[in-house]
Design a protein around this motif. Structure first.
Motif, PDB file in Angstrom:
ATOM      1  N   CYS A 381      -2.715  -7.990  -7.746  1.00 22.69           N
ATOM      2  CA  CYS A 381      -1.770  -7.051  -7.230  1.00 22.69           C
ATOM      3  C   CYS A 381      -0.241  -6.902  -7.541  1.00 22.69           C
ATOM      4  O   CYS A 381       0.251  -7.412  -8.631  1.00 22.69           O
ATOM      5  N   THR A 382       0.225  -5.983  -7.443  1.00 21.49           N
ATOM      6  CA  THR A 382       1.128  -5.518  -7.944  1.00 21.49           C
ATOM      7  C   THR A 382       1.825  -5.223  -6.680  1.00 21.49           C
ATOM      8  O   THR A 382       3.731  -4.421  -6.701  1.00 21.49           O
ATOM      9  N   ALA A 383       2.201  -5.351  -5.493  1.00 24.38           N
ATOM     10  CA  ALA A 383       2.642  -5.031  -4.525  1.00 24.38           C
ATOM     11  C   ALA A 383       4.314  -5.634  -3.814  1.00 24.38           C
ATOM     12  O   ALA A 383       5.406  -4.897  -3.602  1.00 24.38           O
ATOM     13  N   HIS A 406       1.662 -13.181   1.691  1.00 23.41           N
ATOM     14  CA  HIS A 406       1.354 -11.782   1.411  1.00 23.41           C
ATOM     15  C   HIS A 406       0.135 -11.970  -0.245  1.00 23.41           C
ATOM     16  O   HIS A 406      -0.786 -11.044   0.138  1.00 23.41           O
ATOM     17  N   CYS A 407       0.652 -12.703  -1.075  1.00 21.93           N
ATOM     18  CA  CYS A 407       0.170 -12.890  -1.960  1.00 21.93           C
ATOM     19  C   CYS A 407      -1.572 -13.440  -1.998  1.00 21.93           C
ATOM     20  O   CYS A 407      -2.918 -12.503  -2.919  1.00 21.93           O
ATOM     21  N   GLN A 446      -4.176 -15.710   7.830  1.00 22.39           N
ATOM     22  CA  GLN A 446      -4.663 -15.449   6.539  1.00 22.39           C
ATOM     23  C   GLN A 446      -5.925 -14.678   6.416  1.00 22.39           C
ATOM     24  O   GLN A 446      -5.972 -13.706   6.311  1.00 22.39           O
ATOM     25  N   ARG A 447      -7.117 -15.771   7.125  1.00 21.37           N
ATOM     26  CA  ARG A 447      -8.081 -14.828   7.613  1.00 21.37           C
ATOM     27  C   ARG A 447      -8.094 -13.365   7.978  1.00 21.37           C
ATOM     28  O   ARG A 447      -9.250 -12.173   7.598  1.00 21.37           O
ATOM     29  N   GLU A 448      -7.708 -12.811   9.145  1.00 16.74           N
ATOM     30  CA  GLU A 448      -7.614 -12.204   9.532  1.00 16.74           C
ATOM     31  C   GLU A 448      -7.351 -10.708   8.936  1.00 16.74           C
ATOM     32  O   GLU A 448      -7.217  -9.396   8.641  1.00 16.74           O
ATOM     33  N   ARG A 461     -10.946   2.207   0.917  1.00 12.22           N
ATOM     34  CA  ARG A 461      -9.752   2.791   0.514  1.00 12.22           C
ATOM     35  C   ARG A 461      -8.992   2.621  -0.767  1.00 12.22           C
ATOM     36  O   ARG A 461      -9.041   1.125  -1.082  1.00 12.22           O
ATOM     37  N   ARG A 462      -7.336   2.647  -1.331  1.00  5.64           N
ATOM     38  CA  ARG A 462      -6.919   1.964  -2.508  1.00  5.64           C
ATOM     39  C   ARG A 462      -5.986   1.547  -2.376  1.00  5.64           C
ATOM     40  O   ARG A 462      -4.358   2.518  -1.709  1.00  5.64           O
ATOM     41  N   ASP A 463      -4.519   0.618  -3.179  1.00  5.58           N
ATOM     42  CA  ASP A 463      -3.976   0.420  -2.878  1.00  5.58           C
ATOM     43  C   ASP A 463      -3.664  -0.096  -1.909  1.00  5.58           C
ATOM     44  O   ASP A 463      -2.886  -0.290  -1.517  1.00  5.58           O
ATOM     45  N   VAL A 464      -4.025  -0.778  -0.747  1.00 14.07           N
ATOM     46  CA  VAL A 464      -3.949  -1.383   0.621  1.00 14.07           C
ATOM     47  C   VAL A 464      -3.337  -2.807  -0.346  1.00 14.07           C
ATOM     48  O   VAL A 464      -3.429  -3.568  -0.123  1.00 14.07           O
ATOM     49  N   CYS A 465      -2.249  -3.063   1.101  1.00 10.23           N
ATOM     50  CA  CYS A 465      -1.571  -4.243   0.590  1.00 10.23           C
ATOM     51  C   CYS A 465      -0.651  -4.295   1.831  1.00 10.23           C
ATOM     52  O   CYS A 465      -0.417  -3.510   3.204  1.00 10.23           O
ATOM     53  N   CYS A 466       0.053  -5.591   2.193  1.00  6.12           N
ATOM     54  CA  CYS A 466       0.696  -5.987   2.770  1.00  6.12           C
ATOM     55  C   CYS A 466       1.911  -7.333   2.393  1.00  6.12           C
ATOM     56  O   CYS A 466       1.947  -7.534   1.486  1.00  6.12           O
TER      57      CYS A 466
END
Length: 466
Positions: A381-383, A406-407, A446-448, A461-466
């Motif tokens: 992760c780099t978000a 998030h993490c 978290q699971r959702e 998809r790539r580089d998806v994050c929250c």
């Protein structure tokens, strides 16, 4: 300022604190009180750290390690962030007795990478699955000076291969002026990292014989300049083996408290390298204050308790066995598949051009497989830095425990990317099982979130994050 007096490292106070803790046998109740305090996740003061530094018996060490493991699990869970160092130059004007890059080392093969060579190194790293690198250069630059570093950062971010790219460039380069740090921030770096090497002034003078690095105060105030320039993610560290490790922990703590008082936030990371053999540098083969494996594990555990929300970085200086032992004690970031010579990813590790010899020679896929087999979740992760969760903003989420929302999902989605695009079949099988097991342990929220991210990755998809 008196040239013999550090602005915030108080050696007399450190000596008093350590002497008080060592005045008699370690009181079992005092140890339990300090460990109980640590479990409140509010950190420890200098006297607490001095008490833990006196732990010696196996039973006491077991208590220390158990507490560190609980704190690590409470804050970081099973996540381990992976990265690789990217050495672009081994030119150096300093004469550091423990380092192969030292200016007068005639045995070292000097090398400065061109931008096309930097791009080739990056493509190899991307092909292996890496998403973040630590760009490292000797403390002397070729013709373009500091601009060379900026050119390298631009090249790293601009280089892509297939579905992959480097998403975060952390930087370890010589101390800079404030205006240079502002340019470094504009280059979109993640963390600025630099080690004091030793906080013990007399030792510092004895091992740094020439070059700008002889100026202790210029180096120890580097993070002040970086943070004044707006870089709020900084990484500090000690090269363990130069001076007594108990003193070094106190020095680290004073440095951290100074940054907290001056800027409202301490370092994002602390690194814990030990001196390793280095070509042409005799001191590296016989460190003046050798740190044993047992004491090294104590160092990691104490730091985790002292600064619970600060990332702890463990490099491939250490062998695989030591690295495994330290995961539970507090380490949150590790390098993998490292090379410490410019051009090493294209041409393999070359100790005649490297900064030091490696302890862990395994490639990234083997490290990932090993980590996952132990139940730890490899994260690419780099978000946070790209979404503004840095410095004090990161801590505001971390301390109440909100950062896990998030993490953890981001760790899973980036690990799924690695498994889909780069992993060997054996690693993919172990990784998929770990992802399923991790999802089962998550709370509903978290699971959702995690499931939605994983579905996007599986859909291409790539580089998806929250």
């Amino acid at each position: 300022m008196d040239s013999h007096q550090s602005p915030f490292i108080d050696e007399a106070r450190i000596a008093q604190t350590l002497q008080a803790a060592a005045a008699g046998p370690l009181d079992p109740q005092r140890l339990k009180d300090v460990l109980a305090k640590a479990l409140e996740l509010k950190g420890l003061d200098a006297s607490d750290v001095a008490v833990l530094s006196q732990v010696s018996s196996p039973d006491q060490a077991a208590e220390l390690f158990a507490a560190a493991s609980r704190v690590k699990d409470s804050i970081y869970g099973s996540r381990l962030v992976l990265f690789a160092p990217l050495y672009v130059s081994n030119l150096c004007a300093n004469e550091c007795q423990y380092c192969a890059f030292r200016a007068n080392n005639a045995e070292l093969k000097r090398r400065v990478l061109s931008q096309s060579e930097v791009a080739a190194e990056v493509k190899t790293l991307v092909e292996q699955g890496h998403k973040r690198v630590l760009l490292v250069a000797g403390e002397s630059y070729p013709r373009r000076g500091f601009d060379y570093v900026l050119d390298c950062i631009t090249t790293v971010y601009a280089t892509r291969l297939g579905k992959g790219e480097i998403r975060r460039v952390n930087v370890n380069v010589a101390p800079l002026e404030i205006e240079q740090f502002k340019r470094l921030k504009e280059a979109r770096i993640g963390t600025y990292q630099l080690f004091q090497e030793t906080y013990h002034r007399e030792t510092y003078a004895r091992v740094h014989l020439a070059g700008k690095k002889v100026d202790y105060d210029w180096r120890v105030t580097v993070m002040d300049r970086a943070m004044e320039a707006g870089i709020d993610d900084v990484g500090i560290g000690v090269l363990f083996g130069l001076a007594d490790w108990r003193f070094e922990l106190q020095g680290l703590l004073q440095h951290i408290r100074h940054l907290e008082q001056a800027f409202g936030c301490g370092p994002h990371t602390i690194s814990v390298p030990r001196i390793e053999p280095a070509v042409g540098s005799p001191m590296a083969f016989a460190p003046p204050s050798q740190v044993s494996d047992d004491d090294f594990k104590r160092i990691v555990a104490i730091l985790r308790l002292a600064v619970p929300y600060t990332g702890l970085i463990l490099s491939t200086r250490e062998n695989a066995e030591t690295r495994r032992a330290c995961f539970a004690l507090g380490v949150s970031q590790i390098s993998a598949g490292s090379r410490t010579n410019p051009g090493g990813y294209q041409e393999q590790q070359d100790d005649v051009a490297a900064q030091f010899c490696l302890g862990d020679h395994r490639e990234i896929d083997e490290v990932v497989r090993d980590v996952a087999s132990m139940g730890y979740l490899p994260s690419f992760c780099t978000a946070c830095y790209r979404l503004g969760r840095t410095g004090a903003d990161f801590m505001e989420l971390a301390k109440p425990g909100e950062i896990k929302y998030h993490c953890d999902p981001n760790a899973l989605s980036t690990f799924q990317e690695y498994l889909a695009d780069y992993a060997t079949p054996q690693t993919r099988e172990i990784g998929e099982a770990l992802i399923a097991k991790t999802l089962e342990k998550m709370d509903a929220k978290q699971r959702e979130v995690s499931t939605k991210l994983l579905e996007k990755v599986k859909a291409g998809r790539r580089d998806v994050c929250c």
